[in-house]
Design an enzyme around this catalytic site. Structure first.
Site, PDB file in Angstrom:
ATOM      1  N   GLU A  35      35.143  42.755  37.427  1.00 15.86           N
ATOM      2  CA  GLU A  35      35.007  42.072  38.722  1.00 15.86           C
ATOM      3  C   GLU A  35      34.154  42.966  39.619  1.00 15.86           C
ATOM      4  O   GLU A  35      34.211  44.187  39.545  1.00 15.86           O
ATOM      5  CB  GLU A  35      36.421  41.867  39.304  1.00 15.86           C
ATOM      6  CG  GLU A  35      36.456  41.256  40.694  1.00 15.86           C
ATOM      7  CD  GLU A  35      36.183  42.285  41.783  1.00 15.86           C
ATOM      8  OE1 GLU A  35      36.559  43.450  41.591  1.00 15.86           O
ATOM      9  OE2 GLU A  35      35.555  41.932  42.788  1.00 15.86           O
ATOM     10  N   PHE A  36      33.414  42.404  40.557  1.00 19.20           N
ATOM     11  CA  PHE A  36      32.383  43.109  41.310  1.00 19.20           C
ATOM     12  C   PHE A  36      32.930  44.350  42.046  1.00 19.20           C
ATOM     13  O   PHE A  36      32.348  45.445  41.941  1.00 19.20           O
ATOM     14  CB  PHE A  36      31.721  42.159  42.312  1.00 19.20           C
ATOM     15  CG  PHE A  36      30.659  42.798  43.168  1.00 19.20           C
ATOM     16  CD1 PHE A  36      30.951  43.200  44.470  1.00 19.20           C
ATOM     17  CD2 PHE A  36      29.380  43.027  42.668  1.00 19.20           C
ATOM     18  CE1 PHE A  36      29.968  43.796  45.256  1.00 19.20           C
ATOM     19  CE2 PHE A  36      28.391  43.625  43.443  1.00 19.20           C
ATOM     20  CZ  PHE A  36      28.691  44.012  44.743  1.00 19.20           C
ATOM     21  N   ASN A  37      34.003  44.233  42.823  1.00 16.85           N
ATOM     22  CA  ASN A  37      34.472  45.374  43.632  1.00 16.85           C
ATOM     23  C   ASN A  37      34.902  46.551  42.752  1.00 16.85           C
ATOM     24  O   ASN A  37      34.695  47.708  43.099  1.00 16.85           O
ATOM     25  CB  ASN A  37      35.639  44.952  44.533  1.00 16.85           C
ATOM     26  CG  ASN A  37      35.189  44.057  45.672  1.00 16.85           C
ATOM     27  OD1 ASN A  37      34.017  44.084  46.059  1.00 16.85           O
ATOM     28  ND2 ASN A  37      36.101  43.252  46.194  1.00 16.85           N
ATOM     29  N   ASN A  78      33.386  38.829  36.864  1.00 16.39           N
ATOM     30  CA  ASN A  78      32.389  37.930  37.472  1.00 16.39           C
ATOM     31  C   ASN A  78      31.027  38.602  37.625  1.00 16.39           C
ATOM     32  O   ASN A  78      30.056  37.954  38.005  1.00 16.39           O
ATOM     33  CB  ASN A  78      32.883  37.406  38.837  1.00 16.39           C
ATOM     34  CG  ASN A  78      33.105  38.529  39.847  1.00 16.39           C
ATOM     35  OD1 ASN A  78      32.996  39.711  39.512  1.00 16.39           O
ATOM     36  ND2 ASN A  78      33.434  38.154  41.070  1.00 16.39           N
ATOM     37  N   THR A  86      38.654  44.729  50.908  1.00 17.09           N
ATOM     38  CA  THR A  86      38.029  43.538  50.319  1.00 17.09           C
ATOM     39  C   THR A  86      36.635  43.856  49.778  1.00 17.09           C
ATOM     40  O   THR A  86      35.797  42.952  49.647  1.00 17.09           O
ATOM     41  CB  THR A  86      37.938  42.394  51.347  1.00 17.09           C
ATOM     42  OG1 THR A  86      37.093  42.822  52.441  1.00 17.09           O
ATOM     43  CG2 THR A  86      39.303  42.019  51.879  1.00 17.09           C
ATOM     44  N   HIS A 145      37.513  34.563  47.814  1.00 21.82           N
ATOM     45  CA  HIS A 145      38.332  35.666  47.280  1.00 21.82           C
ATOM     46  C   HIS A 145      39.110  36.454  48.349  1.00 21.82           C
ATOM     47  O   HIS A 145      40.315  36.580  48.288  1.00 21.82           O
ATOM     48  CB  HIS A 145      37.423  36.655  46.537  1.00 21.82           C
ATOM     49  CG  HIS A 145      36.557  36.050  45.489  1.00 21.82           C
ATOM     50  ND1 HIS A 145      37.020  35.671  44.246  1.00 21.82           N
ATOM     51  CD2 HIS A 145      35.236  35.748  45.505  1.00 21.82           C
ATOM     52  CE1 HIS A 145      36.020  35.175  43.538  1.00 21.82           C
ATOM     53  NE2 HIS A 145      34.931  35.204  44.260  1.00 21.82           N
ATOM     54  N   ASP A 146      38.409  37.034  49.304  1.00 20.61           N
ATOM     55  CA  ASP A 146      38.980  38.098  50.126  1.00 20.61           C
ATOM     56  C   ASP A 146      40.167  37.716  51.009  1.00 20.61           C
ATOM     57  O   ASP A 146      41.118  38.509  51.129  1.00 20.61           O
ATOM     58  CB  ASP A 146      37.871  38.726  50.984  1.00 20.61           C
ATOM     59  CG  ASP A 146      36.870  39.484  50.130  1.00 20.61           C
ATOM     60  OD1 ASP A 146      35.711  39.620  50.547  1.00 20.61           O
ATOM     61  OD2 ASP A 146      37.250  39.932  49.035  1.00 20.61           O
ATOM     62  N   ASP A 201      33.098  35.801  52.156  1.00 17.53           N
ATOM     63  CA  ASP A 201      34.559  35.711  52.043  1.00 17.53           C
ATOM     64  C   ASP A 201      35.252  36.803  52.842  1.00 17.53           C
ATOM     65  O   ASP A 201      36.359  36.614  53.357  1.00 17.53           O
ATOM     66  CB  ASP A 201      35.013  35.691  50.580  1.00 17.53           C
ATOM     67  CG  ASP A 201      34.422  36.807  49.751  1.00 17.53           C
ATOM     68  OD1 ASP A 201      33.347  37.323  50.079  1.00 17.53           O
ATOM     69  OD2 ASP A 201      35.060  37.186  48.757  1.00 17.53           O
ATOM     70  N   ASP A 202      34.569  37.943  53.017  1.00 21.56           N
ATOM     71  CA  ASP A 202      35.130  39.007  53.877  1.00 21.56           C
ATOM     72  C   ASP A 202      35.302  38.498  55.306  1.00 21.56           C
ATOM     73  O   ASP A 202      36.265  38.843  56.001  1.00 21.56           O
ATOM     74  CB  ASP A 202      34.200  40.220  53.909  1.00 21.56           C
ATOM     75  CG  ASP A 202      33.939  40.831  52.555  1.00 21.56           C
ATOM     76  OD1 ASP A 202      33.169  40.238  51.786  1.00 21.56           O
ATOM     77  OD2 ASP A 202      34.521  41.878  52.252  1.00 21.56           O
ATOM     78  N   ASP A 241      33.206  44.516  53.046  1.00 18.53           N
ATOM     79  CA  ASP A 241      31.752  44.537  52.810  1.00 18.53           C
ATOM     80  C   ASP A 241      31.168  43.145  53.064  1.00 18.53           C
ATOM     81  O   ASP A 241      30.563  42.527  52.182  1.00 18.53           O
ATOM     82  CB  ASP A 241      31.429  45.016  51.384  1.00 18.53           C
ATOM     83  CG  ASP A 241      31.939  44.070  50.296  1.00 18.53           C
ATOM     84  OD1 ASP A 241      31.348  44.061  49.193  1.00 18.53           O
ATOM     85  OD2 ASP A 241      32.912  43.311  50.556  1.00 18.53           O
ATOM     86  N   ASN A 273      28.601  44.226  48.845  1.00 18.36           N
ATOM     87  CA  ASN A 273      27.809  42.996  48.678  1.00 18.36           C
ATOM     88  C   ASN A 273      26.351  43.213  49.076  1.00 18.36           C
ATOM     89  O   ASN A 273      25.437  42.676  48.447  1.00 18.36           O
ATOM     90  CB  ASN A 273      28.390  41.884  49.568  1.00 18.36           C
ATOM     91  CG  ASN A 273      29.626  41.256  48.977  1.00 18.36           C
ATOM     92  OD1 ASN A 273      29.698  41.018  47.774  1.00 18.36           O
ATOM     93  ND2 ASN A 273      30.627  41.024  49.815  1.00 18.36           N
TER      94      ASN A 273
HETATM   95  O1  RIB Z   1      34.404  39.716  43.198  1.00 18.76           O
HETATM   96  C1  RIB Z   1      34.592  39.209  44.496  1.00 18.76           C
HETATM   97  C2  RIB Z   1      34.536  40.303  45.509  1.00 18.76           C
HETATM   98  O2  RIB Z   1      33.258  40.927  45.483  1.00 18.76           O
HETATM   99  C3  RIB Z   1      34.702  39.816  46.957  1.00 18.76           C
HETATM  100  O3  RIB Z   1      35.275  40.831  47.721  1.00 18.76           O
HETATM  101  C4  RIB Z   1      33.293  39.584  47.409  1.00 18.76           C
HETATM  102  O4  RIB Z   1      33.154  39.679  48.837  1.00 18.76           O
HETATM  103  C5  RIB Z   1      32.605  40.728  46.739  1.00 18.76           C
HETATM  104  O5  RIB Z   1      32.791  41.872  47.569  1.00 18.76           O
HETATM  105 CA    CA Z   2      34.184  41.545  49.770  1.00 23.11          CA
END
Ligand code: RIB
Ligand code: CA
Length: 316
Positions: free
Chosen positions: A170-172, A164, A130, A245-246, A20-21, A16, A45
């Site tokens: 965590e977001f994903n 986060n 990711t 992160h990714d 970082d992807d 996404d 994202n």
């Molecule tokens: O929490 C970090 C993740 O969420 C990473 O994959 C960032 O790109 C977002 O998608």
């Molecule tokens: Ca990502």
């Protein structure tokens, strides 16, 4: 330019983009141990329209034009999409002016492309995810024969510690916790690369200098991305050295010895009023449940940045 690895591990990246992807795509496309067969995109994202363009921009900048990119789910299995423009900007790649992609989206939906790539592969295919796991959950749910031929899913997401996007999620994982639950219940081998590890992949000033010194067009574009990414991470989290992160999930596949992991019990909260999306990692086995996932515990950080620099240097 063809991808560099014909003899590498066959990989599909589901992403996404997101800053970082992009580095995950570049590490995969430029690492000799990985044969990047396809890229699929998901709403995360930013909305799918942006993530699908951004994945092609990332590959186009790097001169990779022979990897198909297909769009997948616009949103989670059963929730409304919640995005993260506060980190990645309105278009998902805040910072540089974005060039037009040099190739169109593949006409197939993401899961059809995944099914075709898996069927065509002589070996079992590894999926590196990711973003939210929506596309992988749909693949597993609707195409069990293809799912049988997946070597493993290596996912940047979750955390053995805090979150986060909420204190514990965590977001994903938070965007689509039902997708994670479905993948966990499928029995597919899953490796979770969570914030507990990716928060050691910090984009320090020295890292930025090292990557910029590669001196290519891709490196220059990457520096503009990192400038923006570090700025928003500083604003939002007080982290001027933004955690990238990714690409750590890619590193876990390309150089598994660089990412220590343990076999343990992983569950996800689906209903808590404050904890939806929290990944419950029973590292001490207190619940006495059957272990069901591999969970990353540490990263060889110097080796990670060295491999990232070498991979970018192999691109345009
Ligand atoms: O929490 C970090 C993740 O969420 C990473 O994959 C960032 O790109 C977002 O998608
Ligand atoms: Ca990502």
């Amino acid at each position: 330019m063809t991808t560099l690895r014909e003899a590498g591990i066959p990989v599909i990246i589901d992403c996404d983009p997101g800053h970082d992807d992009v580095f995950a795509l570049w590490l995969a496309a430029g690492h000799p141990a990985i044969d990047l067969r396809a890229v699929t995109t998901v709403g995360g994202n930013v909305p799918l329209m942006h993530t699908s363009r951004n994945a092609r921009v990332a590959l186009s900048v790097a001169g990779v034009a022979d990897v198909p990119v297909a769009a997948g789910a616009a949103g989670p299995l059963s929730r409304a999409l919640q995005t993260a423009e506060w980190i990645h900007g309105e278009n998902g790649l805040g910072g540089p002016d974005l060039p037009e992609p040099t190739f169109p989206l593949d006409s197939r939906p993401a899961t059809a492309l995944m099914v075709d790539v898996i069927a065509a592969a002589a070996e079992r295919v590894t999926i590196i995810a990711t973003g939210p796991l929506t596309n992988i959950a749909i693949l597993v749910r609707d195409h069990p024969d293809a799912a049988e031929r997946i070597e493993e899913v290596v996912w940047m997401g979750g955390s053995t510690e805090r979150g986060n996007v909420t204190p514990y999620a965590e977001f994903n994982a938070w965007v689509d916790p039902e997708a994670l639950a479905l993948v966990l219940s499928s029995g597919i081998r899953l490796t979770m690369v969570g914030l507990n590890v990716t928060h050691t992949a910090l984009v320090t000033g020295a890292v930025r200098k090292r990557l910029a010194a590669v001196g290519t067009r891709t490196a220059a574009f990457g520096e503009e991305l990192l400038e923006f990414f570090c700025h928003t991470n500083d604003q939002v989290f007080g982290l001027p050295d933004g955690p990238l992160h990714d690409p750590v999930a890619v590193m876990a596949v390309a150089e598994p010895e660089a990412v220590r992991r343990v076999h343990t019990r992983l569950d996800v909260e689906l209903a808590g009023s404050e904890t939806v999306g929290a990944t419950s990692v029973d590292l001490d086995g207190v619940l006495r449940r059957q272990p069901n996932a591999w969970v990353a515990r540490s990263l060889d950080v110097d080796r990670f940045w060295a491999s990232m620099g070498k991979a970018i240097a192999r691109l345009r």
